[in-house]
Motif scaffolding. Structure first.
Motif, PDB file in Angstrom:
ATOM      1  N   ALA A 136       0.880  -1.090   0.109  1.00  0.00           N
ATOM      2  CA  ALA A 136      -0.013   0.052   0.008  1.00  0.00           C
ATOM      3  C   ALA A 136       0.922   1.158   0.028  1.00  0.00           C
ATOM      4  O   ALA A 136       0.554   2.202  -0.613  1.00  0.00           O
ATOM      5  CB  ALA A 136      -0.880  -0.047   1.070  1.00  0.00           C
ATOM      6  N   ILE A 137       1.873   1.253   1.005  1.00  0.00           N
ATOM      7  CA  ILE A 137       2.848   2.401   0.828  1.00  0.00           C
ATOM      8  C   ILE A 137       3.530   2.650  -0.473  1.00  0.00           C
ATOM      9  O   ILE A 137       3.527   3.651  -0.868  1.00  0.00           O
ATOM     10  CB  ILE A 137       3.868   2.270   2.030  1.00  0.00           C
ATOM     11  CG1 ILE A 137       3.100   2.235   3.367  1.00  0.00           C
ATOM     12  CG2 ILE A 137       4.895   3.195   1.983  1.00  0.00           C
ATOM     13  CD1 ILE A 137       4.053   1.788   4.496  1.00  0.00           C
ATOM     14  N   TYR A 138       3.951   1.548  -1.183  1.00  0.00           N
ATOM     15  CA  TYR A 138       4.818   1.610  -2.350  1.00  0.00           C
ATOM     16  C   TYR A 138       3.798   1.906  -3.297  1.00  0.00           C
ATOM     17  O   TYR A 138       4.086   3.015  -4.176  1.00  0.00           O
ATOM     18  CB  TYR A 138       4.993   0.098  -2.892  1.00  0.00           C
ATOM     19  CG  TYR A 138       5.369   0.195  -4.375  1.00  0.00           C
ATOM     20  CD1 TYR A 138       6.466   0.547  -4.985  1.00  0.00           C
ATOM     21  CD2 TYR A 138       4.528  -0.782  -5.043  1.00  0.00           C
ATOM     22  CE1 TYR A 138       6.835   0.657  -6.242  1.00  0.00           C
ATOM     23  CE2 TYR A 138       4.676  -0.778  -6.363  1.00  0.00           C
ATOM     24  CZ  TYR A 138       5.882  -0.170  -7.005  1.00  0.00           C
ATOM     25  OH  TYR A 138       6.030  -0.303  -8.452  1.00  0.00           O
ATOM     26  N   ILE A 139       2.396   1.882  -3.444  1.00  0.00           N
ATOM     27  CA  ILE A 139       1.579   2.277  -4.448  1.00  0.00           C
ATOM     28  C   ILE A 139       1.210   3.828  -4.333  1.00  0.00           C
ATOM     29  O   ILE A 139       1.243   4.632  -4.896  1.00  0.00           O
ATOM     30  CB  ILE A 139       0.523   1.336  -4.711  1.00  0.00           C
ATOM     31  CG1 ILE A 139       0.639  -0.069  -5.166  1.00  0.00           C
ATOM     32  CG2 ILE A 139      -0.644   2.027  -5.168  1.00  0.00           C
ATOM     33  CD1 ILE A 139      -0.466  -0.988  -5.224  1.00  0.00           C
ATOM     34  N   TRP A 140       1.101   4.194  -2.904  1.00  0.00           N
ATOM     35  CA  TRP A 140       0.698   5.472  -2.544  1.00  0.00           C
ATOM     36  C   TRP A 140       1.645   6.425  -3.149  1.00  0.00           C
ATOM     37  O   TRP A 140       1.638   7.453  -3.551  1.00  0.00           O
ATOM     38  CB  TRP A 140       0.727   5.381  -0.860  1.00  0.00           C
ATOM     39  CG  TRP A 140       0.428   7.013  -0.402  1.00  0.00           C
ATOM     40  CD1 TRP A 140       0.288   8.266  -1.030  1.00  0.00           C
ATOM     41  CD2 TRP A 140       0.542   7.222   1.101  1.00  0.00           C
ATOM     42  NE1 TRP A 140      -0.037   9.091  -0.375  1.00  0.00           N
ATOM     43  CE2 TRP A 140       0.084   8.691   1.022  1.00  0.00           C
ATOM     44  CE3 TRP A 140       0.563   6.301   2.179  1.00  0.00           C
ATOM     45  CZ2 TRP A 140      -0.334   9.386   2.291  1.00  0.00           C
ATOM     46  CZ3 TRP A 140       0.431   6.947   3.435  1.00  0.00           C
ATOM     47  CH2 TRP A 140       0.074   8.589   3.414  1.00  0.00           C
ATOM     48  N   TRP A 145      -2.468   8.562  -3.059  1.00  0.00           N
ATOM     49  CA  TRP A 145      -2.957   7.670  -2.178  1.00  0.00           C
ATOM     50  C   TRP A 145      -4.259   7.196  -2.000  1.00  0.00           C
ATOM     51  O   TRP A 145      -4.489   5.810  -1.612  1.00  0.00           O
ATOM     52  CB  TRP A 145      -3.107   8.864  -0.778  1.00  0.00           C
ATOM     53  CG  TRP A 145      -4.455   9.764  -0.901  1.00  0.00           C
ATOM     54  CD1 TRP A 145      -4.094  10.984  -1.510  1.00  0.00           C
ATOM     55  CD2 TRP A 145      -5.589   9.516  -0.512  1.00  0.00           C
ATOM     56  NE1 TRP A 145      -5.532  11.470  -1.419  1.00  0.00           N
ATOM     57  CE2 TRP A 145      -6.242  10.678  -0.793  1.00  0.00           C
ATOM     58  CE3 TRP A 145      -6.178   8.368   0.050  1.00  0.00           C
ATOM     59  CZ2 TRP A 145      -7.767  10.782  -0.419  1.00  0.00           C
ATOM     60  CZ3 TRP A 145      -7.580   8.428   0.548  1.00  0.00           C
ATOM     61  CH2 TRP A 145      -8.103   9.630  -0.027  1.00  0.00           C
ATOM     62  N   GLY A 148      -3.305   3.575  -3.485  1.00  0.00           N
ATOM     63  CA  GLY A 148      -2.741   2.820  -2.367  1.00  0.00           C
ATOM     64  C   GLY A 148      -4.072   2.271  -1.481  1.00  0.00           C
ATOM     65  O   GLY A 148      -3.929   1.028  -1.239  1.00  0.00           O
ATOM     66  N   LEU A 152      -5.121  -1.751  -1.317  1.00  0.00           N
ATOM     67  CA  LEU A 152      -5.092  -2.374  -0.043  1.00  0.00           C
ATOM     68  C   LEU A 152      -6.439  -3.252   0.221  1.00  0.00           C
ATOM     69  O   LEU A 152      -6.588  -4.339   0.766  1.00  0.00           O
ATOM     70  CB  LEU A 152      -4.919  -1.480   1.295  1.00  0.00           C
ATOM     71  CG  LEU A 152      -4.497  -2.074   2.448  1.00  0.00           C
ATOM     72  CD1 LEU A 152      -3.229  -2.825   2.522  1.00  0.00           C
ATOM     73  CD2 LEU A 152      -4.401  -0.897   3.550  1.00  0.00           C
TER      74      LEU A 152
END
Length: 229
Positions: A136-140, A145, A148, A152
């Motif tokens: 999730a952080i990587y995609i954010w 956001w 992300g 998730l």
């Protein structure tokens, strides 16, 4: 899309309810027990072997074929009482195999304690949780956001439904299954990133296209790859 969203929500809720109500059939990796691996001189019918092991009254055994019908792994639940009781279970199974199947050899016999199995269960849960959080952080950072959050939710859906399947079928969950869950997370992420990339490309290419039409087009353009994945 509304029908699909409703079905996905119902499937996720039903899966979580199944896990809460029926629970998971945890293998000895998580609850403790014994593993016996045996190689037989002649091919052995797994149901015949299961019946003979069951006749020893050593609990519900899980028997898996290893490569061919001459090598089997027998997983036995950890009996209540001292460690000697667990050792006696392995001894009884070894003796039965040697008596009922001439020429057979027991190539492994090991025990997993309750303490170790509890640590494995915790580590497995952490592995899945941290994998999802890291994704999730990587995609954010790579997209926005909102992407992300979407990724998730998708991962939560995928993992929940598979958990529900295992709760429904009561298939045994061991460390191999934890690895499979992580593989599902990886493949789901892989496909999600591909779709997000296409959405971002189409947003630049068609800046005035309504967002629902653009999402629909992006999904259709990547559908064949999604199916293959």
């Amino acid at each position: 899309r509304n029908v699909a969203l409703i079905l996905s929500i119902l499937l996720t809720v039903a899966s979580l309810a199944l896990v809460a109500y029926r629970g998971l059939n945890l293998g000895i990796d998580f609850v403790g027990g014994q593993v016996v691996r045996a190689t037989f001189a002649q091919p052995v019918d797994i149901e015949d072997l299961r019946g003979r092991v069951g006749a020893l009254d050593v609990g519900e055994a899980s028997i898996q074929e290893f490569g061919d019908n001459r090598t089997y792994q027998i997983r036995l639940p950890k009996p209540e009482g001292p460690e000697a009781a667990a050792n006696q279970v392995v001894t009884d199974v070894r003796a039965m195999i040697g008596r009922e199947y001439p020429g057979a050899t027991v190539t492994a016999g090991e025990s997993v304690s309750g303490k170790v199995s509890g640590e494995l269960a915790w580590d497995g849960a952490l592995a899945i949780a941290f994998a999802m959080l890291g994704i999730a952080i990587y995609i954010w950072f790579r997209f926005e956001w909102q992407f992300g959050v979407g990724a998730l939710m998708t991962l939560f859906h995928d993992v929940s439904v598979v958990f529900g399947f295992f709760a429904l079928t009561q298939l045994q969950v061991d460390l191999n299954i934890v690895a499979a869950f992580l593989a599902i997370v990886g493949y789901s992420l892989n496909d999600t990133v591909v779709i997000y990339d296409r959405i971002r490309e189409d947003m630049r290419k068609y800046p005035k296209m309504p967002i629902l039409a653009l999402l629909n087009q992006s999904l259709n353009e990547t559908l064949s790859r999604t199916m293959v994945t």
